[in-house]
Design an enzyme around this catalytic site. Structure first.
Site, short mmCIF file in Angstrom:
data_model
loop_
_atom_site.label_atom_id
_atom_site.label_comp_id
_atom_site.label_asym_id
_atom_site.label_seq_id
_atom_site.Cartn_x
_atom_site.Cartn_y
_atom_site.Cartn_z
N PRO A 19 0.82 -1.21 0.00
CA PRO A 19 0.00 0.00 0.00
C PRO A 19 0.85 1.26 0.00
CG PRO A 19 -0.21 -1.21 2.10
CD PRO A 19 0.68 -2.02 1.21
N ASP A 20 0.35 2.32 -0.61
CA ASP A 20 1.06 3.60 -0.53
C ASP A 20 0.66 4.30 0.76
OD1 ASP A 20 -1.47 4.57 -1.02
OD2 ASP A 20 -1.02 5.46 -2.97
N PHE A 21 1.00 5.57 0.89
CA PHE A 21 0.62 6.32 2.10
C PHE A 21 -0.81 6.85 2.00
CE2 PHE A 21 4.83 8.13 4.04
CZ PHE A 21 5.03 6.93 4.68
N ARG A 22 -1.07 7.56 0.91
CA ARG A 22 -2.21 8.48 0.94
C ARG A 22 -3.42 8.09 0.12
NH1 ARG A 22 2.45 11.22 1.26
NH2 ARG A 22 2.72 12.56 3.06
N ASN B 195 10.88 5.21 -2.17
CA ASN B 195 10.42 3.93 -1.64
C ASN B 195 11.48 3.25 -0.79
OD1 ASN B 195 8.09 4.45 -2.91
ND2 ASN B 195 8.36 2.98 -4.57
N ILE B 196 10.99 2.48 0.15
CA ILE B 196 11.87 1.79 1.09
C ILE B 196 11.72 0.28 0.94
CG2 ILE B 196 11.89 3.68 2.76
CD1 ILE B 196 9.61 2.33 4.26
N ASP B 197 11.06 -0.13 -0.13
CA ASP B 197 10.76 -1.56 -0.27
C ASP B 197 11.86 -2.35 -0.97
OD1 ASP B 197 10.43 -0.93 -3.02
OD2 ASP B 197 8.28 -0.60 -2.76
N HIS C 222 14.88 7.99 0.79
CA HIS C 222 14.31 7.86 2.13
C HIS C 222 14.78 6.58 2.82
CE1 HIS C 222 10.79 10.80 1.02
NE2 HIS C 222 11.97 11.37 1.05
N CYS D 76 21.72 2.47 15.27
CA CYS D 76 21.09 3.05 16.47
C CYS D 76 20.41 4.36 16.09
CB CYS D 76 22.17 3.29 17.52
SG CYS D 76 21.54 4.17 18.95
N CYS E 166 22.74 7.17 18.35
CA CYS E 166 24.17 7.43 18.11
C CYS E 166 24.60 6.94 16.73
CB CYS E 166 25.03 6.79 19.20
SG CYS E 166 25.21 4.99 19.06
P1 CNA Z 1 1.87 8.73 -1.42
O1 CNA Z 1 1.76 10.05 -0.78
O2 CNA Z 1 1.06 7.63 -0.85
O3 CNA Z 1 1.50 8.93 -2.96
C1 CNA Z 1 1.39 7.85 -3.84
C2 CNA Z 1 0.85 8.37 -5.16
O4 CNA Z 1 0.80 7.30 -6.08
C3 CNA Z 1 -0.56 8.93 -5.05
O5 CNA Z 1 -0.65 10.14 -5.77
C4 CNA Z 1 -1.43 7.84 -5.68
O6 CNA Z 1 -2.58 8.35 -6.30
C5 CNA Z 1 -0.48 7.25 -6.69
N1 CNA Z 1 -0.78 5.86 -6.99
C6 CNA Z 1 -0.86 4.83 -6.12
N2 CNA Z 1 -1.13 3.68 -6.77
C7 CNA Z 1 -1.23 4.01 -8.09
C8 CNA Z 1 -1.50 3.27 -9.27
N3 CNA Z 1 -1.71 1.96 -9.23
N4 CNA Z 1 -1.54 3.93 -10.45
C9 CNA Z 1 -1.31 5.26 -10.51
N5 CNA Z 1 -1.03 6.01 -9.43
C10 CNA Z 1 -1.00 5.39 -8.23
O7 CNA Z 1 3.38 8.23 -1.47
P2 CNA Z 1 4.70 9.05 -1.84
O8 CNA Z 1 5.64 8.07 -2.40
O9 CNA Z 1 4.41 10.27 -2.61
O10 CNA Z 1 5.18 9.50 -0.41
C11 CNA Z 1 6.48 9.35 -0.06
C12 CNA Z 1 6.62 8.42 1.13
C13 CNA Z 1 5.84 7.17 1.00
C14 CNA Z 1 8.04 7.96 1.18
O11 CNA Z 1 8.69 8.53 2.22
C15 CNA Z 1 8.01 6.43 1.30
O12 CNA Z 1 8.94 5.95 2.20
C16 CNA Z 1 6.64 6.11 1.71
N6 CNA Z 1 6.12 4.79 1.36
C17 CNA Z 1 6.86 3.91 0.65
C18 CNA Z 1 6.31 2.68 0.32
C19 CNA Z 1 7.17 1.71 -0.45
O13 CNA Z 1 8.38 1.68 -0.25
N7 CNA Z 1 6.56 0.91 -1.32
C20 CNA Z 1 5.01 2.36 0.70
C21 CNA Z 1 4.27 3.30 1.44
C22 CNA Z 1 4.84 4.52 1.76
#
Ligand code: CNA
Length: 355
Positions: free
Chosen positions: A50-53, A124-126, A143, A151, A154
């Site tokens: 899952p993404d964040f938002r 991404n951190i995955d 990120h 740690c 430190c």
């Molecule tokens: P976000 O804020 O969740 O934005 C993700 C964006 O991608 C949104 O605009 C969504 O609409 C869009 N999106 C998601 N799925 C799809 C899709 N299938 N097709 C088209 N568009 C899509 O995440 P950001 O990356 O902007 O925020 C940065 C954070 C999220 C970083 O610091 C990460 O570490 C952190 N994060 C990373 C992961 C990962 O590593 N996979 C997962 C969740 C959060």
């Protein structure tokens, strides 16, 4: 208002339509030999992360079980310092090993394979970029990642496998030097970005195409990178909806966007470029062959940039700067790591955080 809205969506559609084809044409004409990719969580949702938002499915909408006061607390370094359990519970689900790269990752790998990738900057951190075979020197994990641990106070390095085992077994890994809690080197809000992030100062002025994929562009200073390419350089946004500078109508000349499900979009883009079969072959060979291990030791990072959330107004910047890492232990290690902070701000000592 109604009319305004529909004309806005017409504009967005118009600018979206043909954007892919225009950029594909430039690539095929050989005009894009220094391509930068800026990516976020949206490139990995097709891998089941899952993404964040994204409303409903994003991590921020599903954090009730972690019993935290506000969603971003889970990536807040102060909160972690007092109570690491919420993050460790989430980390158990996020640790690399359970997910595979998808078509989008391999498309980016193909840009590299064609000799066109100047660098990929990912939030991404995955670890899926590495897993699909994008080489370390072409990748900035802005990120951080789970590949190393240290740690949180430190910064003394800690064996990443041991940290993972502890977290997976509901134990807390403890620093052998100061006895504070160890965490994977994922950049939290309030922490510094890895030294490698600063490659952007050379890379962005050199770029001849910028592709922005799957990010809401909410976390600084990362989000502002997209504004640092030269004015004439084409920028292509692939996302579900318009973000950052692409929300402005009309779009800047040279800006293109293709909105919708990204895997579908990227498959169409690959088709236009004539890369589809090669990508399929690459995926097959990579997924059946020997895959580079994710937990290989990445050098630790010296951080000078802190991150903050553009949704938050001001508090993050000061939060960030007040937490610089002690020089000694970090300087000893090399490499790149990154974190997110709740403020969604990751800042650099040398750069002024924008808000
Ligand atoms: P976000 O804020 O969740 O934005 C993700 C964006 O991608 C949104 O605009 C969504 O609409 C869009 N999106 C998601 N799925 C799809 C899709 N299938 N097709 C088209 N568009 C899509 O995440 P950001 O990356 O902007 O925020 C940065 C954070 C999220 C970083 O610091 C990460 O570490 C952190 N994060 C990373 C992961 C990962 O590593 N996979 C997962 C969740 C959060």
């Amino acid at each position: 208002m109604q009319a305004g809205q529909s004309s806005r969506s017409r504009s967005a559609k118009a600018s979206s339509r043909g954007g892919l084809a225009s950029v594909a044409r430039l690539v095929k004409l050989g005009r894009c030999k220094n391509v930068l990719v800026v990516a976020g969580a949206g490139i990995s949702t097709a891998s089941g992360i899952p993404d964040f938002r994204t409303p409903g499915t994003g991590l921020y909408a599903n954090l009730e079980k972690y019993n935290i006061p506000y969603p971003e607390a889970i990536f807040n370094i102060d909160y972690f310092s007092n109570d690491p359990q919420p993050f460790f519970s989430l980390a158990k689900a996020l640790y690399p090993g359970r997910h595979r790269p998808n078509y989008i990752h391999y498309f980016i790998r193909m840009i590299h394979h064609k000799g066109l990738l100047l660098r990929m900057y990912t939030q991404n951190i995955d670890g899926l970029e590495k897993l699909c075979g994008i080489p370390d020197d072409k990748l900035v994990e802005a990120h951080g990642s789970f590949a190393t641990a240290s740690c949180h106070l430190c910064y003394t390095p800690y064996p990443s496998e041991e940290a993972k085992n502890a977290i997976m077994n509901d134990d807390v890994p403890i620093c052998t030097f100061c006895a504070a809690t160890v965490k994977p080197d994922v950049v939290f809000f309030g922490e510094d970005l890895p030294q490698k992030y600063f490659l952007h100062t050379n890379d962005f002025p050199k770029a001849d195409l910028l592709i922005i994929m799957g990010t809401s562009l909410q976390i600084e200073p990362f989000a502002s990178l997209v504004n640092t390419v030269r004015a004439a350089v084409p920028r292509l946004l692939l996302n579900r909806h318009a973000v950052g500078p692409f929300q402005k109508v009309p779009l800047r000349r040279g800006d293109y966007m293709e909105l919708g499900n990204m895997e579908d979009t990227v498959r169409r883009f690959a088709e236009m470029l004539g890369w589809s079969h090669e990508i399929e072959d690459l995926m097959r060979s990579q997924e059946t062959g020997c895959v580079p291990t994710l937990m290989s030791s990445l050098p630790a990072v010296t951080a000078q940039t802190t991150c903050w959330n553009t949704e938050d107004s001001e508090p993050q910047c000061s939060m960030e700067t007040s937490k610089s890492r002690p020089a000694a232990p970090r300087a000893a290690s090399s490499g790149s790591e990154e974190t997110d902070s709740e403020t969604d701000s990751k800042s650099s000592a040398s750069s002024t955080p924008s808000n």
